[in-house]
Design a protein around this motif. Structure first.
Motif, short mmCIF file in Angstrom:
data_model
loop_
_atom_site.label_atom_id
_atom_site.label_comp_id
_atom_site.label_asym_id
_atom_site.label_seq_id
_atom_site.Cartn_x
_atom_site.Cartn_y
_atom_site.Cartn_z
N SER A 1 36.32 29.87 30.37
CA SER A 1 35.55 31.03 29.90
C SER A 1 35.87 32.26 30.72
CB SER A 1 34.05 30.72 29.97
OG SER A 1 33.67 30.45 31.32
N TYR A 2 35.78 33.40 30.08
CA TYR A 2 36.01 34.68 30.76
C TYR A 2 35.39 35.80 29.95
CZ TYR A 2 39.82 35.04 27.32
OH TYR A 2 40.54 35.08 26.17
N LEU A 3 35.23 36.94 30.55
CA LEU A 3 34.84 38.17 29.87
C LEU A 3 36.04 39.08 29.81
CD1 LEU A 3 31.39 38.93 31.58
CD2 LEU A 3 31.79 37.73 29.43
N HIS A 4 36.18 39.83 28.74
CA HIS A 4 37.30 40.76 28.65
C HIS A 4 36.79 42.17 28.36
CE1 HIS A 4 37.12 40.99 24.20
NE2 HIS A 4 36.83 39.70 24.27
N PHE A 5 37.49 43.13 28.94
CA PHE A 5 37.15 44.54 28.82
C PHE A 5 38.44 45.31 28.56
CE2 PHE A 5 33.71 42.75 31.27
CZ PHE A 5 32.59 43.44 30.82
N PRO A 6 38.33 46.60 28.21
CA PRO A 6 39.55 47.40 28.01
C PRO A 6 40.40 47.47 29.28
CG PRO A 6 37.65 48.52 27.07
CD PRO A 6 37.11 47.35 27.82
N THR A 7 41.66 47.84 29.10
CA THR A 7 42.63 47.89 30.20
C THR A 7 42.13 48.77 31.34
OG1 THR A 7 44.39 47.64 28.58
CG2 THR A 7 45.03 48.39 30.77
N PHE A 8 42.29 48.29 32.53
CA PHE A 8 41.91 49.04 33.74
C PHE A 8 42.92 50.16 33.98
CE2 PHE A 8 41.71 48.79 38.64
CZ PHE A 8 40.88 49.90 38.68
N ARG A 9 42.43 51.38 34.04
CA ARG A 9 43.29 52.54 34.28
C ARG A 9 43.16 52.96 35.74
NH1 ARG A 9 46.63 51.87 30.28
NH2 ARG A 9 45.62 51.88 28.23
N GLY A 10 44.05 52.41 36.56
CA GLY A 10 44.04 52.74 37.98
C GLY A 10 45.44 52.99 38.45
N GLU A 11 46.13 53.94 37.79
CA GLU A 11 47.56 54.12 38.03
C GLU A 11 47.89 54.43 39.48
OE1 GLU A 11 45.95 55.33 35.51
OE2 GLU A 11 46.96 54.73 33.66
N LEU A 12 47.27 55.46 40.04
CA LEU A 12 47.60 55.88 41.40
C LEU A 12 46.64 55.32 42.44
CD1 LEU A 12 48.56 59.61 40.72
CD2 LEU A 12 50.10 57.69 41.15
N SER A 13 45.38 55.17 42.07
CA SER A 13 44.38 54.58 42.96
C SER A 13 43.56 53.60 42.15
CB SER A 13 43.47 55.65 43.57
OG SER A 13 44.19 56.49 44.45
N ALA A 14 43.43 52.41 42.66
CA ALA A 14 42.65 51.38 41.97
C ALA A 14 41.79 50.66 42.99
CB ALA A 14 43.58 50.38 41.27
N ASP A 15 40.47 50.68 42.78
CA ASP A 15 39.60 49.90 43.64
C ASP A 15 38.70 49.03 42.78
OD1 ASP A 15 36.54 50.90 43.82
OD2 ASP A 15 37.83 52.62 43.42
N VAL A 16 38.46 47.83 43.25
CA VAL A 16 37.61 46.85 42.58
C VAL A 16 36.61 46.33 43.60
CG1 VAL A 16 37.52 44.70 41.27
CG2 VAL A 16 39.55 46.18 41.10
N SER A 17 35.33 46.34 43.25
CA SER A 17 34.32 45.81 44.15
C SER A 17 33.32 44.99 43.35
CB SER A 17 33.61 46.93 44.92
OG SER A 17 32.86 47.73 44.04
N PHE A 18 32.82 43.92 43.96
CA PHE A 18 31.86 43.05 43.28
C PHE A 18 31.29 42.08 44.30
CE2 PHE A 18 36.05 41.19 42.96
CZ PHE A 18 35.87 39.87 43.33
N PHE A 19 30.23 41.38 43.87
CA PHE A 19 29.67 40.26 44.61
C PHE A 19 29.98 38.98 43.84
CE2 PHE A 19 27.10 43.85 45.85
CZ PHE A 19 26.79 43.65 47.19
N PHE A 20 30.19 37.91 44.56
CA PHE A 20 30.37 36.62 43.91
C PHE A 20 29.66 35.55 44.72
CE2 PHE A 20 33.68 36.14 47.10
CZ PHE A 20 33.70 34.77 47.36
N LYS A 21 29.29 34.48 44.02
CA LYS A 21 28.82 33.28 44.70
C LYS A 21 29.25 32.08 43.87
CE LYS A 21 24.07 32.71 43.04
NZ LYS A 21 22.71 32.36 43.51
N THR A 22 29.61 31.01 44.55
CA THR A 22 30.19 29.86 43.89
C THR A 22 30.10 28.64 44.79
OG1 THR A 22 32.18 29.02 42.78
CG2 THR A 22 32.50 30.34 44.76
N THR A 23 30.27 27.48 44.16
CA THR A 23 30.46 26.24 44.91
C THR A 23 31.86 25.67 44.65
OG1 THR A 23 29.48 24.99 43.08
CG2 THR A 23 28.01 25.67 44.87
N ALA A 24 32.63 26.36 43.80
CA ALA A 24 33.99 25.91 43.49
C ALA A 24 34.93 26.31 44.62
CB ALA A 24 34.46 26.51 42.17
N SER A 25 36.05 25.61 44.71
CA SER A 25 36.99 25.86 45.80
C SER A 25 38.00 26.94 45.47
CB SER A 25 37.73 24.56 46.14
OG SER A 25 38.45 24.09 45.00
#
Length: 1312
Positions: free
Chosen positions: A801-825
């Motif tokens: 499973s996944y979520l999809h969104f429009p193409t990320f436009r980060g040609e010259l500068s691209a930053d991605v930030s998020f929180f995650f939690k998991t028990t998977a390796s």
């Protein structure tokens, strides 16, 4: 024919000639004809050839005769292949092949172009500083389209790399079409003056286009004037500057003057294009590929100018130019004004053109041959001219580097060394005689500005002279020393195998350009050097200046200042609010919600609502209640009177906020709820009624400039006030108190809470313009609660499973930030693909997060390793950034990892697939767990909304306490919420959003707080906490407990805490007469108490002290002030039986207590107590925050305080957890902000304090009664005249309103 139509036809004809041999297909012009294949062999030339059959004449694409292509005699980086197209052509593409049927091909190359065959310029693809990709075999053809096209006569291919198993081998083709142009040459004293045909003028838009080239760094390109000093001037002053003045030149102001600057290195004798679009008050200014958009303030049109415009200079009668400006020296090409060909009119000597000075209609090509020193290992060795005895050296240089070796020479007979260096942007001449001190002089400053600077060095006798830039302001600098002849001069550096004197050994080589070199009065010919006839060299590019402005365009974001050297640039992010190599990442959190969950308390904070986006930081007040409230102030928060003049309606009141409207909109959009207090005070001034023409008498304006006539608490179309909705207006005929139109002060208050209309930007009250009408208003700050992006999350339940969104436009500068939690390796968080480029973030292993990407030169990775696993089902924060200089990755508070930008490839990240979240396009290595608060380049993605319609993914994610539970302090318990957590402080002696606000009380003499443990109340037992155990219905027996308290006093003896039982067992905490702390446990009434004495200091010293007692059966652990610790074993027992009550302060007769405890109990306690807790019992909290079971009795004077630590006296306000908003509408919200007030220290003297307090209270009561009686009678008779005479200031207005309230009350009371 109409002259305008004729001019447009001529322009179209010229444009069609430029695009040439055009074949029209739809609206596209074909300019891709092969140009090289039709040329003769004589049009091809090269640096060398391996043999006659490998000559340049065989270098046409697909040619098989001869050896099947060009191959030089030596395969090195100094070889080149050149084509002469015969005339200037428009070139749109190039193609390359290797040598036919051979192992000779070029894998990368540079493309150079020139109009004259001299002074070559490199064509740079995209933003790359590297070469073109070449071939991988001998026969395949590699095409490359030039965007934008170039115009040149000569093209030169410079191989950079080739097949390591073969030689350089090339066959080439060039594509394009003919190029036609009109040129004019100015000699620095001439110009053209064009009188504009009024019929050709466009009242809405004017367009000026031209190309220019010059070797000078300054000069006027165009000038046009108007009335009152208005003018527009385009001038070359190192950069191209467009000066605008739309007002009085004698009264300059920022609103009437503007300066737009573009371009760099424009004196390189190559063509540069200019486009100026004037659109009334807006300007688009373009130089080469870079555009500046400017909007002029005010309504004055920039098109309101005279009908004359000059090119190349300014007429002497110019009215607006105060100081003289240098005329232009160089060439113009294709000069058009609104489609009119100015050069064509000049050549035909049309009457609308006035030619001043010596103007020619061709462009001369000065034969200046620059030399580029490509690296710190570059050098040029030149001999001293034979027969020349004088030592005179001159040259020009340009560079961005602050330091480098320009010239060095060792004199004959080793009599010394001459060294000329650039150091910190200054020239330094050093003379190093053997075994003598070095002598030096310094000249010039800021010489690393990229401009050409001239240097003259001469010696005569024993006198040395150094001069920088031959202008009147440059003085020669002298130095006395020996003069001797030299045989070789090294420019820019020296060979690695040469033995220097040590004077220059610590210096790096020069990187930049040199030209016009002369030794002993003899000019140096660099072409002879290139051909091996003169001197020697290493790592040079001759007949080209390869300097590049790496700050144009600037990759520094958010106002960061760009500085550069020869091969890199850097950004100064000081005072921008951003950090990183390109000032891309914000220093601040996005919201008050984010600050709260970092454990921050209420206060002023900068928030960056779109992270790395274009919005800057905004200063707000964060009120940390159970939820986080954001408060944005404006310039009208005080009580203000609505004023009118000369009987006219009052002017609108306009509010300006401490944040821009874009920032406010972003704040409102991401908030869960927003509101604003709006209160009106009126006297014969109506609110919701309408005039005879149907227009409302009052309204307010929101963010979108729409007017609204609804007021606090009502729906947008209700036109009611709060009292109308609640049915309690002073006149039931109206829906607002003010509409009653009474001749007395009344008010309507409420809360505006429709987000789409906030904030309030204007308030208009027209009814206050009537005779005897008065009105006032108070508008509170904008208050917004929550952050809907901070908790926006999705749960991924399957690996496919996944979520999809429009193409990320980060040609010259691209930053991605998020929180995650998991028990998977492992699992992929984010992935976006291109043809070859990609970007990916993943959990590669339980202790490893990987950020990988490709920008055309192979995959690059940045990894962060953790000493503890990431798959611990706790929230972890990830932030990755890729820009043109570096890539970085940070996880939680682990050290940030960096990876420099790889060489090669391209600058822009080129992606075209969908953005995948929680999985990949291949449905492999999917992520199992939760992702929250995902933001890309500052834009938050709505994971929850997309998850609602995606199989295998659920919106939201539970289990926040495992990550944020540590924020709940002092025994507070973390409670899960749908969005976030809250701290339950019921079992804590503290309060506040994190159970961190201290509850303090000041005890007067003889006062006490008694807490009763009720028999019927059951307490849950937790062996790991301080909770009480309910062992039976009638008695409470404890085998363990934790007790804490803090105190500040100067009185002894004192009873701090006394816990008693029905069996005459007790715990007492006292201060002995000497100020020592004593803790006494008696758990068996038949035994003597266990006494623990802390006599290391006098604790009755007026300072704050903390005590913690932890008993486990017979073992007691005691800690005082976190440094004095002791543990002991009780002899009196292990159980505290039938616990009865807890007392703070005085006890008259404690049953069964020892004499010391009884003595301290009789004195009680005077001072401050706080953080008192016994098990789950918090007696001060229940005493000062009533509302729960009535288990507390307060006797005497016990007053709430803000904090014992601050020494605030009684009456100091304590921080409210969720206070009601002003307006009384029933909505709860934050307070208006601010810290608790701190009063003076209270005296600890019990008797004096008590007596004084009682006396003062009695006197105040008597005085208040007398004043009240007098005030009521006086106000009742005088209120009308006194209120009308009051001033306009806010304090006077407040007094009027207070008096009116007093009058209203007095009419309901009896006089004494």
């Amino acid at each position: 024919m109409d002259p305008v139509a004729g001019t447009l036809l001529r322009m179209l004809a010229l444009l069609s000639a430029q695009t040439c041999s055009t074949v029209v297909v739809g609206n596209t012009y074909n300019c891709d004809a092969p140009l090289a294949s039709a040329l003769s062999r004589a049009s091809f030339s090269s640096s060398s050839e391996l043999s006659s059959s490998h000559g340049p004449g065989f270098a046409s694409l697909n040619r098989r005769d001869g050896a099947g292509g060009w191959t030089p005699f030596v395969s090195d980086k100094y070889q080149w292949l050149q084509i002469d197209l015969g005339e200037r052509m428009k070139v749109t593409a190039v193609a390359t092949q290797g040598g036919y049927g051979s192992s000779d091909w070029v894998t990368s190359y540079l493309l150079m172009f020139s109009d004259s065959g001299r002074n070559w310029k490199q064509y740079r693809r995209e933003e790359s500083f590297l070469g073109f990709p070449g071939n991988t075999n001998s026969d395949s053809v590699v095409h490359y389209r030039l965007q934008p096209p170039l115009e040149a006569r000569f093209l030169r291919f410079l191989p950079l790399a080739w097949n390591p198993k073969g030689r350089i081998g090339m066959r080439i083709e060039v594509y394009g079409c003919a190029y036609r142009s009109e040129m004019v040459n100015f000699d620095g004293k001439s110009f053209l003056l064009y009188t504009i045909n009024q019929k050709s003028m466009n009242p809405v838009k004017e367009i000026i286009t031209l190309k220019f080239k010059t070797t000078q760094s300054d000069g006027i390109l165009l000038h046009r004037e108007g009335q009152n000093g208005k003018h527009i001037t385009l001038e070359l002053v190192k950069e191209l500057i467009l000066f605008l003045n739309s007002g009085d030149a004698n009264l300059p102001s920022p609103d009437t003057q503007a300066t737009l600057t573009l371009g760099s290195l424009l004196d390189d004798q190559h063509w540069h294009s200019v486009l100026i679009e004037l659109l009334n008050t807006r300007i688009n200014f373009t130089v080469d590929k870079h555009t500046y958009h400017f909007q002029a303030d005010g309504e004055t049109s920039l098109l309101d100018l005279d009908y004359k415009i000059s090119f190349g200079g300014i007429p002497r009668h110019g009215k607006s130019m105060v100081v003289p400006h240098k005329s232009f020296h160089g060439c113009f090409e294709n000069l058009f004004y609104n489609g009119v060909d100015i050069i064509d009119l000049s050549k035909k000597h049309k009457p609308e053109i006035l030619i001043m000075g010596n103007v020619s209609f061709s462009c001369l090509h000065p034969q200046t041959v620059p030399v580029t020193f490509l690296s710190s290992r570059s050098y040029l060795a030149l001999p001293h001219p034979s027969g020349e005895n004088s030592l005179v050296i001159s040259f020009q240089f340009r560079t961005w580097n602050r330091a480098g070796l320009l010239l060095t020479s060792q004199f004959l007979h080793r009599s010394g060394t001459l060294v000329l260096v650039l150091s910190d942007g200054k020239l330094k001449l050093r003379l190093c005689p053997p075994s003598q001190p070095m002598r030096a002089i310094t000249a010039g400053a800021g010489l690393n500005d990229g401009q050409w600077h001239s240097v003259s060095l001469s010696a005569k006798g024993n006198h040395w002279s150094l001069k920088v830039d031959s202008n009147a302001s440059s003085a020669a600098h002298s130095l006395h020393g020996w003069v001797d002849s030299a045989d070789t001069y090294y420019f820019g550096g020296y060979p690695d195998n040469s033995s220097g004197s040590g004077c220059e050994s610590l210096l790096g080589g020069f990187q930049g350009c040199l030209r016009l070199m002369s030794i002993g009065g003899t000019a140096v010919d660099p072409i002879s050097v290139q051909q091996g006839v003169l001197g020697s060299f290493s790592d040079l590019q001759i007949d080209s200046c390869g300097i590049t402005d790496r700050c144009l365009p600037s990759y520094c974001e958010h106002g960061g200042e760009c500085s550069q050297s020869w091969d890199t640039f850097s950004c100064d992010c000081t005072h921008t609010g951003y950090v990183g190599a390109t000032c891309h990442s914000s220093l601040y959190e996005r919201s008050c919600e984010a600050y709260k969950h970092r454990g921050n308390s209420s206060g002023l904070y900068y928030i960056d609502l779109d992270g790395s986006g274009p919005l800057g930081p905004a200063l707000v007040y964060c009120n940390m209640t159970d939820s986080a409230w954001t408060s944005v102030q404006h310039n009208g928060s005080h009580l203000s009177r609505v004023k009118s003049s000369h009987g006219e309606s009052p002017q609108p009141v306009i509010f300006k906020y401490m944040a821009s409207m874009d920032q406010l909109q972003a704040l409102i959009d991401q908030a869960d709820h927003c509101q604003q207090d709006l209160a009106f005070h009126c006297k014969k001034s109506r609110l919701t009624l309408t005039h005879l023409d149907g227009t409302p008498v009052s309204w307010w304006v929101g963010r979108t400039n729409e007017t609204h006539t609804y007021w606090g608490g009502s729906l947008p179309d209700a036109q009611k006030c709060t009292c109308g909705l609640e049915g309690n207006c002073i006149d039931s005929q109206y829906h607002c108190n003010c509409d009653a139109d009474r001749d007395e002060w009344t008010s309507d208050t409420g809360v505006l809470s429709h987000k789409e209309h906030l904030p309030v930007t204007q308030v208009v009250m027209t009814d206050a313009g009537r005779p005897h009408s008065e009105a006032a208003y108070t508008l509170g700050p904008l208050l917004c609660q929550g952050d809907n992006s901070f908790w926006n999350s999705a749960s991924f339940n399957t690996e496919t499973s996944y979520l999809h969104f429009p193409t990320f436009r980060g040609e010259l500068s691209a930053d991605v930030s998020f929180f995650f939690k998991t028990t998977a390796s492992s699992g992929v968080f984010v992935e976006n693909l291109g043809i070859t480029d990609f970007i990916r973030l993943e959990l590669g292993a339980p202790t490893e997060v990987t950020f990988s990407f490709d920008v055309g030169n192979g995959p690059c990775e940045v990894k962060v390793w953790s000493p503890t696993p990431f798959n611990d089902n706790r929230w972890h924060h990830v932030r990755a950034e890729r820009n043109v200089k570096e890539a970085s990755l940070q996880v939680d508070q682990l050290p940030q990892k960096f990876q420099p930008a790889p060489t090669g490839g391209h600058l822009r990240l080129q992606l075209n697939s969908q953005l995948f979240i929680g999985g990949t396009a291949s449905r492999q290595r999917g992520f199992l767990g939760c992702i929250r608060s995902l933001q890309l380049n500052g834009m938050a993605l709505d994971l929850e909304e997309r998850a609602k319609v995606t199989p295998g993914v659920e919106p939201g994610c539970s289990g926040h306490c495992s990550s944020y539970g540590h924020l709940c302090l002092n025994g507070g318990r973390c409670r899960e919420q749908h969005r976030g957590v809250t701290c339950d402080c019921a079992s804590s002696a503290y309060e506040g959003p994190f159970c961190s606000h201290e509850i303090s009380a000041y005890f007067g003499a003889g006062s006490s707080v008694i807490y009763s443990f009720q028999e019927h109340h059951n307490y849950t037992f937790n062996g790991n906490s301080s909770s009480l155990a309910a062992l039976f219905h009638e008695e409470l027996t404890l085998t363990r407990e934790i007790a804490t308290l803090s105190f500040r006093t100067t009185g002894t003896p004192s009873l701090l805490l006394y816990v008693s039982s029905f069996h005459e067992e007790y715990l007492s905490v006292i201060l002995a007469p000497n100020g020592s702390l004593q803790i006494r446990y008696k758990l068996d009434r038949h035994k003597e108490p266990d006494v623990f004495n802390f006599d290391f200091k006098n604790l009755a010293d007026g300072q704050l002290h903390n005590v913690k007692i932890n008993r486990e059966a017979a073992v007691v652990f005691i800690e005082v002030n976190e440094d004095a610790r002791r543990h002991a074993t009780l002899s009196s027992g292990t159980e505290f039986n039938a616990v009865k009550s807890l007392v703070l302060g005085m006890i008259l007769e404690p049953q069964g207590a020892d004499p010391d405890t009884r003595r301290a109990a009789a004195h009680g306690f005077t001072g401050c107590l706080s953080a008192v807790r016994f098990g789950r019992a918090a007696p001060l909290k229940e005493a000062l925050r009533p509302g729960g079971p009535a288990r507390v009795t307060v006797r005497g004077q016990v007053a709430a305080g803000s904090s014992c630590a601050t020494g605030a006296g009684p009456g100091s306000g304590t921080r409210e957890l969720a206070p009601r908003l002003s307006g009384g509408t029933g909505h709860s919200g934050p307070t208006d902000g601010g810290e608790p007030l701190i009063n003076a220290n209270r005296s600890d003297s019990a008797v004096i304090g008590g007596v004084v307090a009682v006396v003062i209270f009695i006197l105040l009561c008597v005085t208040a009664i007398a004043i009240r009686i007098y005030q009521q009678r006086w106000l009742y008779q005088k209120n009308k005249s006194d209120i009308s005479k009051a001033g306009d200031n806010a304090e006077t207005l407040k007094s009027e309103l207070n008096m009116q309230n007093t009058i209203s009350e007095s009419q309901k009371e009896y006089f004494f």
